[in-house]
Design a protein around this motif. Structure first.
Motif, PDB file in Angstrom:
ATOM      1  N   ALA A 255       0.550  -1.661   0.039  1.00  0.00           N
ATOM      2  CA  ALA A 255       0.236   0.437  -0.469  1.00  0.00           C
ATOM      3  C   ALA A 255       0.994   1.097   0.123  1.00  0.00           C
ATOM      4  O   ALA A 255       0.229   1.617  -0.587  1.00  0.00           O
ATOM      5  CB  ALA A 255      -1.258  -0.576   1.384  1.00  0.00           C
ATOM      6  N   GLY A 256       2.281   1.240   0.461  1.00  0.00           N
ATOM      7  CA  GLY A 256       2.924   2.067   0.771  1.00  0.00           C
ATOM      8  C   GLY A 256       3.651   1.778  -0.099  1.00  0.00           C
ATOM      9  O   GLY A 256       4.230   3.514  -0.797  1.00  0.00           O
ATOM     10  N   ALA A 257       4.040   1.180  -0.363  1.00  0.00           N
ATOM     11  CA  ALA A 257       5.608   0.624  -1.708  1.00  0.00           C
ATOM     12  C   ALA A 257       4.898   1.035  -2.832  1.00  0.00           C
ATOM     13  O   ALA A 257       6.209   2.597  -3.074  1.00  0.00           O
ATOM     14  CB  ALA A 257       5.681  -0.760  -1.516  1.00  0.00           C
ATOM     15  N   TYR A 258       4.116   0.843  -2.938  1.00  0.00           N
ATOM     16  CA  TYR A 258       3.575   1.153  -4.637  1.00  0.00           C
ATOM     17  C   TYR A 258       3.657   3.064  -4.834  1.00  0.00           C
ATOM     18  O   TYR A 258       3.877   3.560  -5.601  1.00  0.00           O
ATOM     19  CB  TYR A 258       2.954   0.252  -5.282  1.00  0.00           C
ATOM     20  CG  TYR A 258       2.943  -0.802  -6.075  1.00  0.00           C
ATOM     21  CD1 TYR A 258       4.081  -1.205  -5.629  1.00  0.00           C
ATOM     22  CD2 TYR A 258       2.158  -1.552  -5.774  1.00  0.00           C
ATOM     23  CE1 TYR A 258       4.434  -2.719  -6.018  1.00  0.00           C
ATOM     24  CE2 TYR A 258       1.811  -3.048  -6.372  1.00  0.00           C
ATOM     25  CZ  TYR A 258       3.373  -3.344  -6.701  1.00  0.00           C
ATOM     26  OH  TYR A 258       3.355  -4.673  -6.680  1.00  0.00           O
ATOM     27  N   ALA A 259       2.794   2.804  -4.233  1.00  0.00           N
ATOM     28  CA  ALA A 259       2.785   5.289  -3.741  1.00  0.00           C
ATOM     29  C   ALA A 259       4.048   5.920  -4.106  1.00  0.00           C
ATOM     30  O   ALA A 259       4.576   6.521  -4.335  1.00  0.00           O
ATOM     31  CB  ALA A 259       1.845   4.612  -2.748  1.00  0.00           C
TER      32      ALA A 259
ATOM     33  N   THR B 244      12.302   0.150  -9.018  1.00  0.00           N
ATOM     34  CA  THR B 244      12.689  -0.709  -8.660  1.00  0.00           C
ATOM     35  C   THR B 244      13.754  -0.627  -6.862  1.00  0.00           C
ATOM     36  O   THR B 244      13.993  -1.750  -5.967  1.00  0.00           O
ATOM     37  CB  THR B 244      13.440  -1.308  -9.549  1.00  0.00           C
ATOM     38  OG1 THR B 244      13.008  -1.238 -10.547  1.00  0.00           O
ATOM     39  CG2 THR B 244      14.214  -2.358  -8.795  1.00  0.00           C
ATOM     40  N   VAL B 245      14.147   0.660  -7.217  1.00  0.00           N
ATOM     41  CA  VAL B 245      15.016   0.872  -5.881  1.00  0.00           C
ATOM     42  C   VAL B 245      14.249   1.310  -4.434  1.00  0.00           C
ATOM     43  O   VAL B 245      14.672   0.414  -3.231  1.00  0.00           O
ATOM     44  CB  VAL B 245      16.182   1.768  -5.717  1.00  0.00           C
ATOM     45  CG1 VAL B 245      16.625   2.186  -4.673  1.00  0.00           C
ATOM     46  CG2 VAL B 245      17.430   0.793  -6.926  1.00  0.00           C
ATOM     47  N   SER B 246      13.160   1.712  -5.213  1.00  0.00           N
ATOM     48  CA  SER B 246      12.647   2.213  -4.013  1.00  0.00           C
ATOM     49  C   SER B 246      12.020   0.630  -3.430  1.00  0.00           C
ATOM     50  O   SER B 246      11.309   0.711  -2.057  1.00  0.00           O
ATOM     51  CB  SER B 246      11.409   3.289  -3.942  1.00  0.00           C
ATOM     52  OG  SER B 246      10.245   3.443  -3.524  1.00  0.00           O
ATOM     53  N   THR B 247      11.035  -0.247  -4.617  1.00  0.00           N
ATOM     54  CA  THR B 247       9.940  -1.104  -3.281  1.00  0.00           C
ATOM     55  C   THR B 247      11.406  -2.321  -3.457  1.00  0.00           C
ATOM     56  O   THR B 247      10.260  -2.867  -1.990  1.00  0.00           O
ATOM     57  CB  THR B 247       9.106  -1.941  -5.379  1.00  0.00           C
ATOM     58  OG1 THR B 247       9.112  -0.641  -5.842  1.00  0.00           O
ATOM     59  CG2 THR B 247       8.779  -3.243  -4.689  1.00  0.00           C
ATOM     60  N   ALA B 248      11.812  -2.358  -3.014  1.00  0.00           N
ATOM     61  CA  ALA B 248      13.460  -3.601  -3.043  1.00  0.00           C
ATOM     62  C   ALA B 248      13.400  -2.737  -1.012  1.00  0.00           C
ATOM     63  O   ALA B 248      13.064  -3.992  -0.477  1.00  0.00           O
ATOM     64  CB  ALA B 248      14.083  -3.523  -3.603  1.00  0.00           C
ATOM     65  N   LEU B 249      13.134  -1.792  -0.979  1.00  0.00           N
ATOM     66  CA  LEU B 249      13.734  -1.659   0.109  1.00  0.00           C
ATOM     67  C   LEU B 249      12.631  -1.328   1.026  1.00  0.00           C
ATOM     68  O   LEU B 249      12.686  -1.774   2.326  1.00  0.00           O
ATOM     69  CB  LEU B 249      14.112   0.612   0.894  1.00  0.00           C
ATOM     70  CG  LEU B 249      15.635   1.142  -0.745  1.00  0.00           C
ATOM     71  CD1 LEU B 249      15.703   2.117  -0.530  1.00  0.00           C
ATOM     72  CD2 LEU B 249      16.568   0.130   0.395  1.00  0.00           C
ATOM     73  N   PHE B 250      11.741  -1.003   0.724  1.00  0.00           N
ATOM     74  CA  PHE B 250       9.693  -1.533   1.160  1.00  0.00           C
ATOM     75  C   PHE B 250      10.094  -3.165   1.658  1.00  0.00           C
ATOM     76  O   PHE B 250       9.729  -3.434   2.545  1.00  0.00           O
ATOM     77  CB  PHE B 250       8.754  -1.222   0.460  1.00  0.00           C
ATOM     78  CG  PHE B 250       8.358   0.526   0.472  1.00  0.00           C
ATOM     79  CD1 PHE B 250       7.447   0.898   1.803  1.00  0.00           C
ATOM     80  CD2 PHE B 250       8.702   1.340  -0.187  1.00  0.00           C
ATOM     81  CE1 PHE B 250       7.462   2.482   2.518  1.00  0.00           C
ATOM     82  CE2 PHE B 250       8.440   2.616   0.587  1.00  0.00           C
ATOM     83  CZ  PHE B 250       7.885   2.742   1.170  1.00  0.00           C
TER      84      PHE B 250
END
Length: 703
Positions: free
Chosen positions: A240-244, A266-272
């Motif tokens: 819910a927060g990762a994609y946004a 990609t980097v942001s989603t991986a961190l989540f």
């Protein structure tokens, strides 16, 4: 016989086509009902298939009910009895509503969906002696069914033609996105070795819409997809927060390039995913990476198609647009003013007839002086009425000119205007309004309205960035100041420029009766004006300045030559009791094509010099200020690079002017100012022993 056979064939084709459409519709309803029954939230709740049945059309609800029943039997066998009863209840309710033709609003489908889920859930909970938490889950599932019915109803009943042209309201668009998100959530149960194709599709869609659609739509998608896919289980709730947040980063990096947008997502989603600490998070990070690579490798031909879908019709102004409405209103106003002018003219003529009859009747009762005085008053009053009628005509023409100008604005590029606004924001410039206008000839101009006297816009680096945004080269901005605001206009740099020289001679004192004006209308036209007032000295200077000044201001404001001349003519007619007139000579040169339009009102000949060939353009016309209803005499010519246009007042050619064409042939490579000075000296030498008049000359060379 052939006609009957053809009609039978057409009827057969229509029947086959109708049957094919019915089969496809039935299959779509069945498949969607089946897929949505596999969508579980809150661990064991599956309300969305019931919601879908409640909003299904009359020809589809039976198939969606069958698909839902099959899905519940396959995906939820332990609760099949409860959901099967709910399917029957919602189907009966939907059938009743469709028979009564009451499905124009979402309220009834929402109520039917809520009641079918709530009633069956409560019966099961009471029978099994459920705890408080189970009752709360039943209530929550029923509310989700109610909300799902609302979103599905809006999505099914929106106008997809409007969606194609991006005229769909944001609320309807959001409902479509949420409905698609629920379908994706249903498909997320289908995995290939813990990898979900539904989640990969969601990431790809988010990146494509963010990069080639709009920032706003991309953020809405990411929130909807993230929330729906995150509700699948505890291990995926971080989506819910990762994609946004990842979509927000992609928006920031999109101007750099699609690889940058893909990498940031990609980097942001991986961190989540790492922060969630779940095993599923690793696969979600790999899914985001794979989708980002696919996104970056999509060929430009395909991305152009996607971009055209979202922006391909931004340049098409709908018939009901503000611009079209304004054009229509201006045309109506112009027509109304014409009617008013005609009415005033008719009333004037009738009043004039009455005055003439009364004057003849009372002639014997008046002295000669009284009779003459009354005639003068009547003549002057009639003249004022004539001028008033002409002014209404002039206003009508001016409104028609404005309507034509707005109508010729082929489209307003709102995308470029938005980019310019963001650019100016980086320099802390916040305009009131930005218009990027392309006319029917493909020429672009930018109008920026700012508070106060903004000076930053004249910076070369800002102008360079604006040119890069629009893909055009612009001239230096033209600034027009109003009371509290400033208008900066950037006109597209034309193909040609003008080298101009001019010279004047006053025959009496320091005031010259001729006035020279040079006007740039901001649309690629350079306008040369010479106005020659009657006589010489101060009075002639006033008439000449009034004629040229009024005309140049009206032309700069965007009015046409004919309507501007009517205003000038009316102004000269009422200026004083004495005779007041001025000749007006105009040359309007299109710097994109080299076309020159000559407009003359009592003015002498204009000379066009092409190498050693001199063409004399002489037109018969009346000067302004003598009679009402005068018009320009017009002629068109075409110039090419190096050609000259020579305009003079009648003082130059008063001695006959036969010497001038011969003189103009010998100026190859000479500057325009030198030519103007030479012609003026020659004219003064020729008229040395004669009565002098004011003299003016403009020499312009196309380069």
């Amino acid at each position: 016989m052939k006609t009957v056979t053809r009609k039978k064939e057409e009827l057969t084709k229509k029947i086959k086509k109708g049957k094919s459409a019915d089969i496809i519709t039935a299959a779509a309803y069945f498949i969607l009902g089946f897929i949505l029954s596999s969508c579980f939230v809150l661990r064991s709740a599956s309300p969305f298939s019931i919601s879908f049945i409640s909003v299904s059309k009359r020809n589809g609800f039976l198939y969606s009910a069958l698909g839902s029943a099959a899905g519940y039997l396959l995906f939820c066998p332990e609760s099949f009895a409860r959901y099967a009863v709910a399917v029957v209840i919602v189907s009966l309710g939907t059938f009743a509503v469709s028979l009564a033709d009451l499905k124009n609003q979402p309220h009834l489908p929402m109520l039917i969906s809520f009641l079918s889920l709530f009633a069956t859930g409560m019966v099961v909970d009471i029978k099994t002696g459920a705890v408080t938490m189970q009752y709360a889950l039943t209530a929550a599932e029923s509310l989700l069914g109610l909300g799902g019915a609302f979103f599905f109803f809006k999505a099914i009943n929106c106008n997809f033609k409007r969606f194609r042209f991006k005229a769909l309201p944001v609320s309807d668009l959001t409902c479509i996105i949420i409905s698609c998100a629920v379908i994706l959530m249903s498909l997320s149960r289908l995995t290939i070795g813990n990898v979900s194709p539904a989640r990969m599709t969601a990431v790809l869609i988010i990146l494509l819409i963010t990069r080639y659609g709009s920032d706003k739509l991309g953020i809405i998608l990411s929130l909807s997809f993230g929330l729906s896919l995150g509700l699948e289980s505890r291990e995926t709730v971080f989506l819910a927060g990762a994609y946004a947040f990842s979509a927000l980063l992609a928006v920031l990096f999109c101007p750099v390039g699609k690889w940058s947008a893909a990498l940031s997502f990609t980097v942001s989603t991986a961190l989540f995913a790492i922060a969630s600490g779940s095993q599923t998070g690793i696969y979600i990070a790999l899914e985001a990476m794979a989708s980002s690579i696919v996104f970056a490798l999509i060929p430009s031909a395909a991305t152009k198609k996607i971009e055209e879908f979202f922006h391909g019709n931004d340049d098409i102004t709908p018939d009901g647009s503000l611009r079209k409405s304004l054009v229509v209103r201006l045309k109506f106003a112009s027509s109304a003013m014409t009617n008013i002018s005609e009415c005033v003219n008719e009333v004037r003529e009738k009043i004039n007839e009455i005055h003439i009859k009364n004057a003849e009747k009372n002639k014997d009762e008046l002295t000669e002086e009284e009779y003459i005085s009354q005639e003068i008053i009547n003549a002057k009053t009639n003249e004022i009425r004539v001028v008033a009628s002409d002014q209404f005509f002039s206003i009508a023409d001016m409104l028609a000119d404005l309507a034509k100008e707005f109508d010729e604005a082929e489209y307003f590029d709102n995308i470029a205007a938005g980019r310019i606004r963001r650019l100016l924001g980086e320099y802390e410039i916040y305009p009131k309004n930005i218009s990027v206008i392309e006319d029917q000839y493909g020429r672009v101009r930018i109008e920026i309205m700012t508070n106060g006297r903004e000076t930053m816009l004249s910076r070369a680096d800002i102008q360079k960035e604006i040119s890069k945004i629009c893909g055009r080269n612009f001239e230096k901005g033209k600034v027009t100041h109003f009371r509290d605001d400033s208008m900066i206009t950037f006109a597209e740099r034309p193909n040609y420029s003008f080298e101009i020289g001019f010279a004047q001679h006053s025959a009496e004192g320091r005031l010259c009766g001729d006035t020279i004006k040079l006007v740039n209308d901001g649309k690629g036209h350079s306008i040369l004006i010479i106005s020659d007032g009657m006589g010489k000295g101060g009075r002639a200077a006033l008439d000449g300045a009034m004629g040229a000044g009024l005309l140049s201001r009206l032309l700069s404001a965007g009015f046409g030559f004919d309507s501007a001349l009517k205003v000038v003519n009316s102004a000269l007619l009422v200026k004083s009791n004495e005779e007041s007139l001025a000749t007006i000579d105009c040359a309007s040169v299109d710097l994109f094509t080299g076309r020159v339009d000559l407009y003359k009102a009592g003015a002498p000949a204009t000379f066009i010099v092409k190498g050693s060939r001199v063409t004399k353009c002489e037109l018969s016309s009346m000067p302004a200020g003598i009679l009402r209803g005068i018009e320009f005499a017009k002629r068109t010519a075409v110039l090419s690079s190096g050609n000259l246009i020579v305009m003079t007042s009648d003082g130059i050619t008063e001695t006959g002017g036969e010497w001038l064409p011969a003189l103009l042939k010998g100026f190859e490579g000479v500057s325009c100012q030198e030519i103007a000075d030479t012609v003026l000296r020659e004219a003064l030498n020729i008229s040395k022993d004669k009565k002098e008049d004011d003299m003016s000359i403009i020499v312009a060379r196309l380069k």
